[in-house]
Design an enzyme around this catalytic site. Structure first.
Site, PDB file in Angstrom:
ATOM      1  N   GLU A  14       0.803  -1.230   0.000  1.00  0.00           N
ATOM      2  CA  GLU A  14       0.000   0.000   0.000  1.00  0.00           C
ATOM      3  C   GLU A  14       0.838   1.284   0.000  1.00  0.00           C
ATOM      4  OE1 GLU A  14      -3.883  -0.215   2.314  1.00  0.00           O
ATOM      5  OE2 GLU A  14      -2.620  -1.505   3.512  1.00  0.00           O
ATOM      6  N   SER A 164      -6.205  -2.494   1.513  1.00  0.00           N
ATOM      7  CA  SER A 164      -6.470  -2.137   0.118  1.00  0.00           C
ATOM      8  C   SER A 164      -6.875  -3.320  -0.750  1.00  0.00           C
ATOM      9  CB  SER A 164      -5.257  -1.432  -0.513  1.00  0.00           C
ATOM     10  OG  SER A 164      -5.056  -0.202   0.119  1.00  0.00           O
ATOM     11  N   SER A 297     -10.726   9.902  -1.243  1.00  0.00           N
ATOM     12  CA  SER A 297     -10.914   8.778  -0.316  1.00  0.00           C
ATOM     13  C   SER A 297     -12.238   8.896   0.430  1.00  0.00           C
ATOM     14  CB  SER A 297      -9.768   8.709   0.702  1.00  0.00           C
ATOM     15  OG  SER A 297      -8.551   8.425   0.060  1.00  0.00           O
TER      16      SER A 297
END
Length: 323
Positions: A14, A164, A297
């Site tokens: 990530e 993720s 996000s």
């Protein structure tokens, strides 16, 4: 003016997303209140990176940087590392030993929430519902018939400690199970296999805002792919609808469960929990303690909906850490 170290990067798959999050924090942080510095944390180097992309080595003994003829030390750390070592308790413990405040939860909570199996086990006695699950550790005998008898098909095979959606597979037939297990083992030596929950997927941000625990507006996840995987998360293959299109009483129920989990775990800083609502009951999948902080996000989207700008969101995190 307080010196803020924004740590980003990390040792996991990530790291690229973390660099994006960290740079967003750097660009939105109120420069009239804080001197912000970007710190890249990688296995082979810890460096402070200035605006010309010049790198200055970080002294790991005391987390200082020799910079422009002075020793630069930091009043507070803004943690933007997804995955290890920022989300699993290692950096939290390091900064606690050094006595430097940081914006995320404490090391125990980070380690616990990063371990999906342990997190769900701890929350279960508090009435928080979860999927039916089956655990495997590297080297265990794999009995596909028993696994399917326990969790049914389709099911999800996930690395126990990763984010993720790396290493996650949706398995529809027994033949797909072993390749999915091998795929998950690439990310972690522990696996959690969960029953498929057929319902509405939602993501719920909970933060401490100005000293009060606040549940942010819920986001509904509608993935074009089979599930909310990496492509859906980062490559636009999903719709994220905030606020979620669910009934007000269901919103209240989800909010109560998300807040309960935050309180039970004695959380601090940001958290974003994923739930699937089945027959009016929220089932928790996981909790992220360093959620993505890019402008797109989910948590920043939710904050915007709640009327909290990114500068305010980041300023609040630092203010609370300094207290």
């Amino acid at each position: 003016m307080k010196n803020v170290a924004i740590i980003m990067g990390g040792y996991s798959s990530e790291y690229q997303i973390s660099l994006t999050s960290g740079n967003v924090v750097y660009s939105f942080l109120d420069k009239s209140k804080y001197n912000a510095y970007r710190i890249h944390i990688f296995r082979d180097k810890w460096v402070m990176v200035d605006d010309n992309n010049t790198e200055y080595s970080v002294n790991r003994h005391d987390f200082t940087v020799a910079y422009q003829g002075n020793t630069l030390s930091f009043d507070v750390v803004f943690n933007a590392i997804h995955g290890t070592p920022g989300e699993d308790g290692l950096m939290q413990a390091y900064f606690e030993l050094l006595g430097i405040p940081q914006t995320s939860c404490d090391y125990y909570q980070a380690a616990l929430t990063f371990n999906k199996r342990d997190l769900l086990s701890v929350l279960k006695p508090y009435g928080i519902k979860t999927a039916t699950s089956y655990y495997l550790n590297l080297g265990d005998t794999i009995d596909t018939a028993t696994i399917i008898k326990t969790v049914g098909l389709p099911c999800f095979v996930k690395p126990n400690k990763s984010g993720s959606s790396f290493g996650i597979s949706k398995v529809k037939t027994e033949a797909e199970l072993l390749p999915a297990i091998e795929n998950a083992y690439k990310e972690d030596n522990e696996i959690i296999i969960e029953s498929f929950l057929d319902g509405t997927e939602v993501s719920v941000g909970v933060i401490n805002y100005k000293g009060e625990i606040k549940v942010l507006p819920i986001t509904e996840i509608v993935s074009e792919n089979d599930f909310f995987d990496y492509e859906a998360k980062y490559l636009g293959k999903s719709q994220e609808i905030t606020p979620a299109r669910i009934a007000p009483e269901l919103t209240e129920k989800v909010n109560a469960v998300a807040k309960r989990a935050y309180e039970v775990l004695k959380m601090k800083g940001f958290s974003r929990s994923e739930f699937i609502i089945v027959n009016g009951e929220p089932h928790m999948l996981e909790m992220n303690t360093i959620p993505g902080l890019t402008t797109e996000s989910i948590l920043p989207q939710q904050a915007r909906e709640a009327g909290i700008s990114l500068p305010n969101l980041f300023d609040n995190a630092i203010t609370l850490a300094l207290k």
